[in-house]
Motif scaffolding. Structure first.
Motif, PDB file in Angstrom:
ATOM      1  N   CYS A 158      62.673  40.616  43.449  1.00  0.00           N
ATOM      2  CA  CYS A 158      61.710  39.519  43.241  1.00  0.00           C
ATOM      3  C   CYS A 158      60.266  40.000  43.373  1.00  0.00           C
ATOM      4  CB  CYS A 158      61.938  38.407  44.273  1.00  0.00           C
ATOM      5  SG  CYS A 158      63.472  37.508  44.048  1.00  0.00           S
ATOM      6  N   ARG A 159      60.059  41.116  44.093  1.00  0.00           N
ATOM      7  CA  ARG A 159      58.695  41.612  44.340  1.00  0.00           C
ATOM      8  C   ARG A 159      58.259  42.659  43.335  1.00  0.00           C
ATOM      9  NH1 ARG A 159      60.182  41.842  50.616  1.00  0.00           N
ATOM     10  NH2 ARG A 159      59.508  39.749  51.211  1.00  0.00           N
ATOM     11  N   VAL A 215      61.269  41.625  37.514  1.00  0.00           N
ATOM     12  CA  VAL A 215      61.227  40.169  37.341  1.00  0.00           C
ATOM     13  C   VAL A 215      61.124  39.837  35.858  1.00  0.00           C
ATOM     14  CG1 VAL A 215      59.830  38.089  37.751  1.00  0.00           C
ATOM     15  CG2 VAL A 215      60.244  39.704  39.616  1.00  0.00           C
ATOM     16  N   THR A 258      64.091  37.965  33.790  1.00  0.00           N
ATOM     17  CA  THR A 258      63.738  36.645  33.243  1.00  0.00           C
ATOM     18  C   THR A 258      63.999  36.594  31.733  1.00  0.00           C
ATOM     19  OG1 THR A 258      62.035  36.373  34.929  1.00  0.00           O
ATOM     20  CG2 THR A 258      61.817  35.004  32.957  1.00  0.00           C
ATOM     21  N   PHE A 306      62.310  34.650  37.349  1.00  0.00           N
ATOM     22  CA  PHE A 306      63.275  35.184  38.302  1.00  0.00           C
ATOM     23  C   PHE A 306      62.589  35.336  39.654  1.00  0.00           C
ATOM     24  CE2 PHE A 306      65.394  38.549  40.630  1.00  0.00           C
ATOM     25  CZ  PHE A 306      66.675  38.042  40.667  1.00  0.00           C
ATOM     26  N   SER A 307      63.051  34.566  40.622  1.00  0.00           N
ATOM     27  CA  SER A 307      62.506  34.609  41.976  1.00  0.00           C
ATOM     28  C   SER A 307      63.504  33.886  42.870  1.00  0.00           C
ATOM     29  CB  SER A 307      61.135  33.920  42.015  1.00  0.00           C
ATOM     30  OG  SER A 307      60.540  34.063  43.283  1.00  0.00           O
ATOM     31  N   ASP A 308      63.084  33.410  44.013  1.00  0.00           N
ATOM     32  CA  ASP A 308      63.952  32.586  44.846  1.00  0.00           C
ATOM     33  C   ASP A 308      63.080  31.630  45.645  1.00  0.00           C
ATOM     34  OD1 ASP A 308      66.958  32.413  45.717  1.00  0.00           O
ATOM     35  OD2 ASP A 308      65.767  32.068  47.508  1.00  0.00           O
ATOM     36  N   VAL A 321      61.070  33.092  48.622  1.00  0.00           N
ATOM     37  CA  VAL A 321      60.054  34.140  48.421  1.00  0.00           C
ATOM     38  C   VAL A 321      58.696  33.759  49.030  1.00  0.00           C
ATOM     39  CG1 VAL A 321      58.678  35.283  46.609  1.00  0.00           C
ATOM     40  CG2 VAL A 321      61.182  35.324  46.502  1.00  0.00           C
ATOM     41  N   VAL A 379      53.877  37.877  41.949  1.00  0.00           N
ATOM     42  CA  VAL A 379      54.297  36.749  41.108  1.00  0.00           C
ATOM     43  C   VAL A 379      53.258  36.500  40.007  1.00  0.00           C
ATOM     44  CG1 VAL A 379      54.707  34.242  41.071  1.00  0.00           C
ATOM     45  CG2 VAL A 379      55.742  35.655  42.848  1.00  0.00           C
TER      46      VAL A 379
END
Ligand SMILES: Cc1c2[nH]c(c1CCC(=O)O)Cc1[nH]c(c(CCC(=O)O)c1C)Cc1[nH]c(c(CCC(=O)O)c1C)Cc1[nH]c(c(C)c1CCC(=O)O)C2
Length: 356
Positions: free
Chosen positions: A61-62, A67, A71, A86-88, A91, A134
């Motif tokens: 995620c970082r 990402v 995605t 794409f993350s959570d 985060v 992000v």
């Protein structure tokens, strides 16, 4: 300091801002019903498992390059009408100082759960540099996606609070509700802080160019409407109203929320996400003519033979015609065991059967 939002006029000139997905969210006429899937980027795809091999969820995620690749995978494969970052949901709280991990097969696990006023000090406000990865990933993606809109997202205060208070996933949300009922001041302080973090996280995504946002209150269905209105709605409304000037549609989703659909709309949503337990025509009656709906095929239907899948997709489309705007989706996330080919066929069917 909060992030400034791009002018809505400039945003409307982007091709993604006039996509079928954004138009349906705004209850404008569309050439066909748009479709995307919650958790479309993830373990149902072999190309995802390949990219993720040996890399933890949080690390993935970082990394903006990963990402962006993850995605884009479901957009390339299925031809869905929107990408989701794409993350959570955990985060931003990790970026705000909480020591946590996302364990495969379990979900978020918090090293030291938040149970007291003292614990709350560990949750500091989020600043844009905390989540610069992000910002970078969204900018990369908006460039790559062109006319396909990118959905940004965050977890809502109740669902985030549940993970932080319980320390991990919970069936009853017992410790969370114990705080809510027994220490209402601490509860509201926790949710107010989570609302600030969530709003800042979404502002970063909007400023970087996402075309819509989804606020996931996945576990809010555990509450009665009265408790939802008293303990949760003001905090989610803080987040959603804070984005009103951003000019992007706001989707608000939870599971098992039949009793909450009216209130979740009132919290400030343009689109209310509905799970498979409530037919979309009934959901439309609850959220009213000023809001679109999103949903709501049971993810388990995708395990049935194709004629059953086809029948159920057509039923969801028919019930969705009662709504002033309909975004086709599942009623919850894609399950890891789902055959990717079935998802591609569903996209084709939705496009074909809804063409006008
Ligand atoms: C409750 C919640 C979480 N995370 C999220 C929610 C709200 C949506 C929902 O209700 O499902 C949101 C989420 N999590 C993920 C996304 C990515 C975008 C998408 O494709 O939808 C999104 C939108 C990736 C992920 N988030 C997670 C994975 C699996 C991790 C992996 O691949 O190793 C992915 C792809 C981990 C995670 N994170 C969380 C859970 C319950 C799990 C699953 C645990 C498991 O079964 O392994 C918390």
């Amino acid at each position: 300091m909060t992030t400034t939002l791009e002018g809505s006029a400039a945003r409307r000139e982007q091709p993604a801002a006039d996509s079928v997905f954004v138009r349906a969210c705004r209850r404008q006429p569309v050439a066909h019903t748009p479709v995307w899937f919650m958790r479309q980027a993830g373990r149902s795809l072999p190309e995802y498992r390949k990219v993720r091999a040996g890399i933890s969820m949080l690390e993935a995620c970082r990394r903006p390059d990963l990402v962006a690749e993850i995605t884009l995978q479901p957009v390339r494969r299925h031809g869905v009408d929107a990408a989701i970052l794409f993350s959570d949901i955990v985060v931003p709280v990790a970026a705000a100082g909480i020591d946590l991990d996302i364990e495969p097969g379990t979900g978020p696990v918090i090293a030291e759960p938040i149970r007291t006023e003292r614990d709350l000090e560990r949750l500091r406000p989020l600043t844009p540099p905390d989540v610069s990865f992000v910002d970078e990933a969204v900018r990369l993606l908006v460039g790559e996606l062109g006319a396909t809109p990118l959905i940004g997202f965050a977890g809502a205060p109740f669902t985030l609070a549940s993970y932080l208070v319980e320390g991990g996933p919970s069936r009853t949300h017992g410790k969370t509700k114990a705080m809510m009922y027994g220490q209402p001041e601490l509860w509201h302080a926790l949710c107010a802080r989570l609302a600030e973090i969530t709003l800042e996280f979404l502002r970063v995504q909007v400023a970087a160019g996402v075309s819509a946002v989804q606020l996931f209150d996945s576990w809010a269905g555990a509450l009665s409407e009265a408790d939802y209105r008293r303990f949760v709605l003001p905090h989610s409304a803080q987040v959603l109203s804070g984005l009103a000037e951003a000019g992007v549609p706001r989707i608000h989703f939870g599971v098992g929320t039949a009793q909450l659909l009216t209130a979740m709309g009132e919290a400030g949503a343009d689109v209310v996400g509905v799970d498979w337990r409530t037919p979309l025509d009934a959901a439309t009656a609850l959220v009213g003519p000023e809001r679109a709906v999103q949903g709501n095929l049971d993810p388990c239907v995708l395990f049935a033979p194709w004629p059953v899948v086809e029948r159920e997709v057509r039923r969801v489309l028919a019930e969705g015609r009662a709504a002033p705007g309909h975004v086709f989706n599942l009623g919850h996330g894609v399950l890891p065991e789902t055959e990717p080919e079935v998802l591609t066929r569903v996209v084709e069917l939705v496009h074909e059967a809804s063409a006008r």
